[in-house]
Scaffold this active site. Sequence first.
Site, short mmCIF file in Angstrom:
data_model
loop_
_atom_site.label_atom_id
_atom_site.label_comp_id
_atom_site.label_asym_id
_atom_site.label_seq_id
_atom_site.Cartn_x
_atom_site.Cartn_y
_atom_site.Cartn_z
N GLY A 183 0.66 -1.04 0.01
CA GLY A 183 0.22 0.00 0.09
C GLY A 183 0.81 1.10 0.14
N ARG A 224 -1.79 0.79 -8.32
CA ARG A 224 -1.89 1.62 -9.12
C ARG A 224 -0.36 1.85 -9.15
NH1 ARG A 224 -5.10 5.54 -5.82
NH2 ARG A 224 -3.78 4.65 -4.55
N ASN A 274 1.11 -2.35 5.02
CA ASN A 274 -0.03 -1.37 5.06
C ASN A 274 -1.35 -1.52 4.30
OD1 ASN A 274 -0.34 1.91 5.83
ND2 ASN A 274 -0.41 1.72 3.59
N TYR A 299 -15.58 -3.48 9.11
CA TYR A 299 -14.67 -2.85 9.26
C TYR A 299 -13.41 -2.61 10.45
CZ TYR A 299 -10.30 -0.17 8.70
OH TYR A 299 -8.94 0.91 9.38
N PRO A 310 -3.52 4.17 14.37
CA PRO A 310 -3.62 5.01 14.55
C PRO A 310 -5.10 5.31 14.73
CG PRO A 310 -2.28 4.28 12.14
CD PRO A 310 -3.26 2.96 12.70
N GLY A 311 -5.45 6.19 15.11
CA GLY A 311 -6.82 7.05 15.07
C GLY A 311 -6.94 7.93 14.00
N VAL A 324 -6.05 10.05 10.73
CA VAL A 324 -5.39 9.64 9.52
C VAL A 324 -5.56 10.54 8.15
CG1 VAL A 324 -3.17 9.34 8.80
CG2 VAL A 324 -3.72 8.47 10.70
N PHE A 351 -8.00 7.80 2.76
CA PHE A 351 -8.89 6.41 3.11
C PHE A 351 -10.63 6.65 3.48
CE2 PHE A 351 -11.11 5.35 7.31
CZ PHE A 351 -10.53 4.13 7.19
P1 NDP Z 1 -5.03 5.04 1.69
O1 NDP Z 1 -6.30 4.57 1.07
O2 NDP Z 1 -4.51 6.56 1.56
O3 NDP Z 1 -4.09 3.81 1.21
C1 NDP Z 1 -4.04 2.56 1.15
C2 NDP Z 1 -3.54 1.85 0.29
O4 NDP Z 1 -3.69 0.28 0.18
C3 NDP Z 1 -2.90 2.41 -0.73
O5 NDP Z 1 -1.77 2.88 -1.57
C4 NDP Z 1 -3.61 1.61 -1.75
O6 NDP Z 1 -2.65 1.55 -3.07
C5 NDP Z 1 -2.86 -0.30 -0.45
N1 NDP Z 1 -4.01 -1.17 -1.42
C6 NDP Z 1 -5.48 -0.80 -1.03
N2 NDP Z 1 -6.03 -2.10 -1.95
C7 NDP Z 1 -5.00 -2.86 -1.99
C8 NDP Z 1 -4.66 -4.43 -2.63
N3 NDP Z 1 -6.02 -4.97 -3.13
N4 NDP Z 1 -3.71 -4.27 -2.91
C9 NDP Z 1 -2.40 -4.03 -2.11
N5 NDP Z 1 -2.36 -2.61 -2.66
C10 NDP Z 1 -3.57 -2.03 -1.70
O7 NDP Z 1 -5.48 5.27 3.16
P2 NDP Z 1 -4.38 4.64 4.46
O8 NDP Z 1 -2.85 5.15 3.48
O9 NDP Z 1 -4.94 5.80 5.13
O10 NDP Z 1 -3.81 3.15 4.48
C11 NDP Z 1 -2.89 2.49 5.45
C12 NDP Z 1 -3.72 1.64 5.87
O11 NDP Z 1 -4.07 2.25 7.44
C13 NDP Z 1 -4.84 0.75 5.90
O12 NDP Z 1 -4.48 -0.75 6.12
C14 NDP Z 1 -5.87 1.25 6.63
O13 NDP Z 1 -6.55 0.67 7.15
C15 NDP Z 1 -5.02 1.89 8.19
N6 NDP Z 1 -5.05 3.06 8.52
C16 NDP Z 1 -5.75 4.63 8.31
C17 NDP Z 1 -6.68 5.14 9.29
C18 NDP Z 1 -7.23 6.58 8.22
O14 NDP Z 1 -7.86 7.07 8.79
N7 NDP Z 1 -6.61 6.44 7.34
C19 NDP Z 1 -6.38 4.60 11.27
C20 NDP Z 1 -6.14 3.24 10.98
C21 NDP Z 1 -5.85 2.72 9.97
P3 NDP Z 1 -3.47 1.31 -4.49
O15 NDP Z 1 -4.93 1.30 -4.53
O16 NDP Z 1 -2.91 1.51 -5.26
O17 NDP Z 1 -3.50 -0.37 -4.35
C1 8X3 Z 2 -8.73 4.78 10.58
C2 8X3 Z 2 -9.87 4.32 11.70
O1 8X3 Z 2 -12.03 5.34 12.84
O2 8X3 Z 2 -12.03 5.34 10.41
O3 8X3 Z 2 -8.94 3.02 11.19
O4 8X3 Z 2 -11.86 3.05 11.57
S1 8X3 Z 2 -11.49 4.96 12.13
#
Ligand code: NDP
Ligand code: 8X3
Length: 257
Positions: A13, A39, A91, A157, A187-188, A190, A194
Amino acid sequence: MLSLENQIVLITGASSGIGAACAKFFAGAGAKLILAARRFDRLQQLVEELNKNFATEIYSLQLDVRDLAVVESVISELPPPWSDIDILINNAGLSRGLEKFHEANIQDWEEMIDTNIKGLLYLTRFVVPGMVSRDRGHVVNIGSIAGHQTYPNGNVYCGTKAAVKAITEGLKQDLLGTSIRVTSVDPGMVETEFSEVRFHGDTERAKKVYQGVTPLTPDDVADVILFCVTRPAHVNINEVILMPVDQASATLIDRKQ
Ligand code: NDP
Ligand code: 8X3
């Protein structure tokens, strides 16, 4: 503090958000990066940016973590200079939808379970045996506060992130007796893509999630991950929960307007 100089770090990711921030932080620390995402154009842009700023070696992989056969072949066929992964950052993940359980879209459930749970399992299953045979390595799973507390409409989720918590604990237990470390960074809020992904591209709705608060940035999370992996080799940080100051739980958020 452990040096990351020339350590091989696989980040899933990496095309966005927390994963892309990790790529930047780890490049800055001298690690060699394997960056994976679906991507490929986005990965290529990131690689160009990193190459301008850091003297790091990067190997990019177009990879869908949900594809068991592809994950297995990609990991087992990594060219020799890249095959001995020192740090795996699981990630890649997403949320889809925010609906009551009985109204939710089942395809959304499948996608979250296949990515957040099964994708993480596949990567870990194929990377960790090499770590065990070399008796070195660190697995960092990106969980969430959603794995600690379920919130209304978060049902599946939250279930996937609770699974990440349990899987992280189980992996740590099963690796007892080796030198391999296992960490969950949870994390909370971010601000990344997402929420846009959660709301299927509805950017207006996504923006509202962060309205009136100062959320964490992807860099804030990458900084914590870097801290975890650079502790002395005998120290295992099992779990880190981090939130913005404006957030006290998944649903208790101090909005200034
Ligand atoms: P983004 O959407 O910005 O990034 C998600 C990444 O995951 C992208 O690079 C995407 O790449 C990749 N991804 C999704 N599906 C696939 C797949 N099937 N195969 C390979 N890569 C994949 O979100 P975040 O950076 O916020 O998310 C990263 C992690 O953090 C996740 O696990 C999320 O659950 C977790 N998280 C996020 C929080 C938030 O508030 N943002 C809080 C807590 C946890 P591509 O689409 O190019 O494949
Ligand atoms: C991402 C944070 O609170 O939207 O895991 O689930 S929350």
